[in-house]
Motif scaffolding. Structure first.
Motif, PDB file in Angstrom:
ATOM      1  N   LEU A 129     -30.354   6.115 -27.935  1.00 18.59           N
ATOM      2  CA  LEU A 129     -30.221   4.750 -27.427  1.00 18.59           C
ATOM      3  C   LEU A 129     -30.800   4.639 -26.028  1.00 18.59           C
ATOM      4  O   LEU A 129     -31.569   3.710 -25.731  1.00 18.59           O
ATOM      5  N   VAL A 130     -30.446   5.572 -25.153  1.00 13.29           N
ATOM      6  CA  VAL A 130     -30.927   5.529 -23.775  1.00 13.29           C
ATOM      7  C   VAL A 130     -32.445   5.684 -23.723  1.00 13.29           C
ATOM      8  O   VAL A 130     -33.130   4.953 -22.989  1.00 13.29           O
ATOM      9  N   VAL A 131     -33.002   6.594 -24.512  1.00 13.87           N
ATOM     10  CA  VAL A 131     -34.456   6.787 -24.525  1.00 13.87           C
ATOM     11  C   VAL A 131     -35.157   5.517 -25.001  1.00 13.87           C
ATOM     12  O   VAL A 131     -36.174   5.098 -24.414  1.00 13.87           O
ATOM     13  N   ALA A 132     -34.634   4.871 -26.049  1.00 16.79           N
ATOM     14  CA  ALA A 132     -35.246   3.638 -26.543  1.00 16.79           C
ATOM     15  C   ALA A 132     -35.229   2.543 -25.482  1.00 16.79           C
ATOM     16  O   ALA A 132     -36.214   1.812 -25.306  1.00 16.79           O
ATOM     17  N   LEU A 133     -34.125   2.443 -24.743  1.00 14.81           N
ATOM     18  CA  LEU A 133     -34.031   1.423 -23.699  1.00 14.81           C
ATOM     19  C   LEU A 133     -34.961   1.732 -22.527  1.00 14.81           C
ATOM     20  O   LEU A 133     -35.584   0.813 -21.967  1.00 14.81           O
ATOM     21  N   VAL A 134     -35.078   2.994 -22.159  1.00 16.64           N
ATOM     22  CA  VAL A 134     -35.987   3.368 -21.076  1.00 16.64           C
ATOM     23  C   VAL A 134     -37.430   3.056 -21.453  1.00 16.64           C
ATOM     24  O   VAL A 134     -38.207   2.521 -20.640  1.00 16.64           O
ATOM     25  N   LEU A 135     -37.819   3.373 -22.690  1.00 13.38           N
ATOM     26  CA  LEU A 135     -39.178   3.074 -23.134  1.00 13.38           C
ATOM     27  C   LEU A 135     -39.429   1.562 -23.167  1.00 13.38           C
ATOM     28  O   LEU A 135     -40.521   1.095 -22.813  1.00 13.38           O
ATOM     29  N   ALA A 136     -38.422   0.801 -23.582  1.00 16.92           N
ATOM     30  CA  ALA A 136     -38.572  -0.654 -23.589  1.00 16.92           C
ATOM     31  C   ALA A 136     -38.714  -1.201 -22.171  1.00 16.92           C
ATOM     32  O   ALA A 136     -39.512  -2.113 -21.920  1.00 16.92           O
ATOM     33  N   ALA A 137     -37.931  -0.654 -21.231  1.00 17.80           N
ATOM     34  CA  ALA A 137     -38.046  -1.086 -19.830  1.00 17.80           C
ATOM     35  C   ALA A 137     -39.436  -0.788 -19.287  1.00 17.80           C
ATOM     36  O   ALA A 137     -40.027  -1.607 -18.563  1.00 17.80           O
ATOM     37  N   ALA A 138     -39.979   0.394 -19.635  1.00 19.69           N
ATOM     38  CA  ALA A 138     -41.347   0.719 -19.221  1.00 19.69           C
ATOM     39  C   ALA A 138     -42.333  -0.251 -19.844  1.00 19.69           C
ATOM     40  O   ALA A 138     -43.302  -0.680 -19.198  1.00 19.69           O
ATOM     41  N   SER A 157     -43.297   2.957 -29.191  1.00 18.47           N
ATOM     42  CA  SER A 157     -42.563   4.219 -29.034  1.00 18.47           C
ATOM     43  C   SER A 157     -41.058   3.972 -29.022  1.00 18.47           C
ATOM     44  O   SER A 157     -40.282   4.731 -29.620  1.00 18.47           O
ATOM     45  N   ALA A 158     -40.637   2.895 -28.344  1.00 16.61           N
ATOM     46  CA  ALA A 158     -39.212   2.550 -28.329  1.00 16.61           C
ATOM     47  C   ALA A 158     -38.721   2.242 -29.735  1.00 16.61           C
ATOM     48  O   ALA A 158     -37.609   2.635 -30.123  1.00 16.61           O
ATOM     49  N   HIS A 159     -39.552   1.544 -30.524  1.00 12.02           N
ATOM     50  CA  HIS A 159     -39.155   1.221 -31.895  1.00 12.02           C
ATOM     51  C   HIS A 159     -39.015   2.483 -32.743  1.00 12.02           C
ATOM     52  O   HIS A 159     -38.107   2.580 -33.578  1.00 12.02           O
ATOM     53  N   ILE A 160     -39.911   3.443 -32.557  1.00 16.21           N
ATOM     54  CA  ILE A 160     -39.835   4.699 -33.319  1.00 16.21           C
ATOM     55  C   ILE A 160     -38.524   5.413 -33.022  1.00 16.21           C
ATOM     56  O   ILE A 160     -37.834   5.896 -33.935  1.00 16.21           O
ATOM     57  N   VAL A 161     -38.174   5.493 -31.742  1.00 20.14           N
ATOM     58  CA  VAL A 161     -36.911   6.147 -31.363  1.00 20.14           C
ATOM     59  C   VAL A 161     -35.727   5.389 -31.959  1.00 20.14           C
ATOM     60  O   VAL A 161     -34.773   5.996 -32.481  1.00 20.14           O
ATOM     61  N   ALA A 162     -35.785   4.053 -31.900  1.00 21.75           N
ATOM     62  CA  ALA A 162     -34.692   3.251 -32.453  1.00 21.75           C
ATOM     63  C   ALA A 162     -34.576   3.440 -33.962  1.00 21.75           C
ATOM     64  O   ALA A 162     -33.464   3.504 -34.505  1.00 21.75           O
ATOM     65  N   VAL A 163     -35.706   3.522 -34.654  1.00 30.38           N
ATOM     66  CA  VAL A 163     -35.679   3.739 -36.104  1.00 30.38           C
ATOM     67  C   VAL A 163     -34.994   5.067 -36.428  1.00 30.38           C
ATOM     68  O   VAL A 163     -34.183   5.156 -37.362  1.00 30.38           O
ATOM     69  N   ILE A 164     -35.297   6.103 -35.659  1.00 24.30           N
ATOM     70  CA  ILE A 164     -34.632   7.400 -35.865  1.00 24.30           C
ATOM     71  C   ILE A 164     -33.122   7.254 -35.688  1.00 24.30           C
ATOM     72  O   ILE A 164     -32.323   7.768 -36.489  1.00 24.30           O
ATOM     73  N   LEU A 165     -32.718   6.532 -34.643  1.00 22.82           N
ATOM     74  CA  LEU A 165     -31.293   6.305 -34.396  1.00 22.82           C
ATOM     75  C   LEU A 165     -30.647   5.590 -35.576  1.00 22.82           C
ATOM     76  O   LEU A 165     -29.580   6.008 -36.069  1.00 22.82           O
TER      77      LEU A 165
END
Length: 221
Positions: A68-77, A95-103
Motif C-alpha cells: 500500500l505504501v509503495v503504491a501511494l509513493v509511486l502515485a505521489a511521484a 507502476s503504482a497500478h501494478i503494485v496495487a494489483v499485486i496487493l
C-alpha cells in the motif's frame, strides 16, 4: 471533539487533506504553477503514504501494508512528474497500478458475487476502451489497461467494495476526465473542476479503507 481527535490521532491524514485543499486553490495562480504547487500536490498523496505507514504498527503491517505504501509513493511521484513530463508521470502511475494489483490479487474475495464479478469484468475491459474513445490515443489505452486492472482487482478484493472499490473507480473517473481533454469530446469545465477532488477522494478512500482493515477496525468481506 472529532476535529481534536483527528489532529491528535491522525495528524498525517489531516496534513494530507490540508495539502490537497491548498493545491486545489493554488493550482490556477502563479504560486500554484511553480515549486510550491508541485510540493503541495506531491505532499497530498505522499502524506497519505506516511499516514498509512504510521497508522499500521509494524507487527501488523506485513506485505500488504508495504505494498500500500509503495503504491501511494509511486502515485505521489506520478502527481508531480505528470506536470513536468506526461509520459514519465504516466509511467509512475502505471507502476503504482501494478503494485496495487499485486496487493489486491493477493487479497481476493473468496466468494465474489455475480454482481461483483460483472463489475470487475466491466472495469477490466471497459476502462481501456473508454480511455481510447475519449483520447483517441493507443498509448492512453495501454495505460488504461493498467488502470482498469487496478480498479477491477480492487473491486474483486476482500477489502470493502464501497470504500476501497469505490475509491479505485473514482481514480478511473478522474483519469477519464484527463483523457477527455485530448479527444473530440469537450467536457469543459468539468475536468478543471473535478479531476483533482475526485482523484484525491479516491486515494483517501483506498488508503483509509485498507489501513482500517489492516488494523482490524474494518472487517474484510
Amino acid at each position: 471533539m472529532a476535529r481534536q481527535a483527528l489532529i491528535e490521532q491522525r495528524p498525517w491524514l489531516l496534513a494530507s487533506i490540508a495539502a490537497a485543499v491548498a493545491y486545489y486553490f493554488l493550482r490556477d495562480n502563479p504560486v500554484g504553477e511553480g515549486t510550491w504547487g508541485l510540493l503541495a500536490k506531491g505532499a497530498s498523496v505522499g502524506l497519505l503514504a506516511v499516514y498509512s505507514w504510521v497508522r499500521v504498527p509494524s507487527e501488523w503491517r506485513g506485505r500488504d501494508g508495504i505494498l500500500l505504501v509503495v503504491a501511494l509513493v509511486l502515485a505521489a511521484a506520478g502527481d508531480v512528474a505528470i506536470d513536468l513530463n506526461f509520459v514519465i508521470g504516466g509511467a509512475f502511475f502505471a507502476s503504482a497500478h501494478i503494485v496495487a494489483v499485486i496487493l489486491y490479487l493477493t487479497n481476493r474475495h473468496p466468494r465474489p458475487s455475480p454482481t461483483q464479478k460483472m463489475i470487475g469484468a466491466g472495469l477490466l475491459i471497459g476502462t481501456p476502451l473508454v480511455s481510447f474513445l475519449l483520447s483517441g490515443a493507443a498509448e492512453v489505452a495501454i495505460y488504461g489497461a493498467f488502470l482498469g486492472a487496478m480498479a477491477s482487482a480492487a473491486w474483486m478484493s476482500h477489502y470493502p467494495r464501497y470504500r476501497v472499490g469505490t475509491g479505485a473507480v473514482l481514480f478511473v473517473i478522474s483519469d477519464w476526465l484527463i483523457f477527455s481533454r485530448m479527444g473530440p469530446i469537450n467536457l469543459a469545465p468539468l475536468p478543471d473542476l473535478l479531476i483533482w477532488p475526485i482523484y484525491y477522494a479516491g486515494q483517501v478512500m483506498i488508503a483509509t479503507g485498507i489501513v482500517q482493515c489492516l488494523r482490524g477496525e474494518q472487517p474484510v468481506r
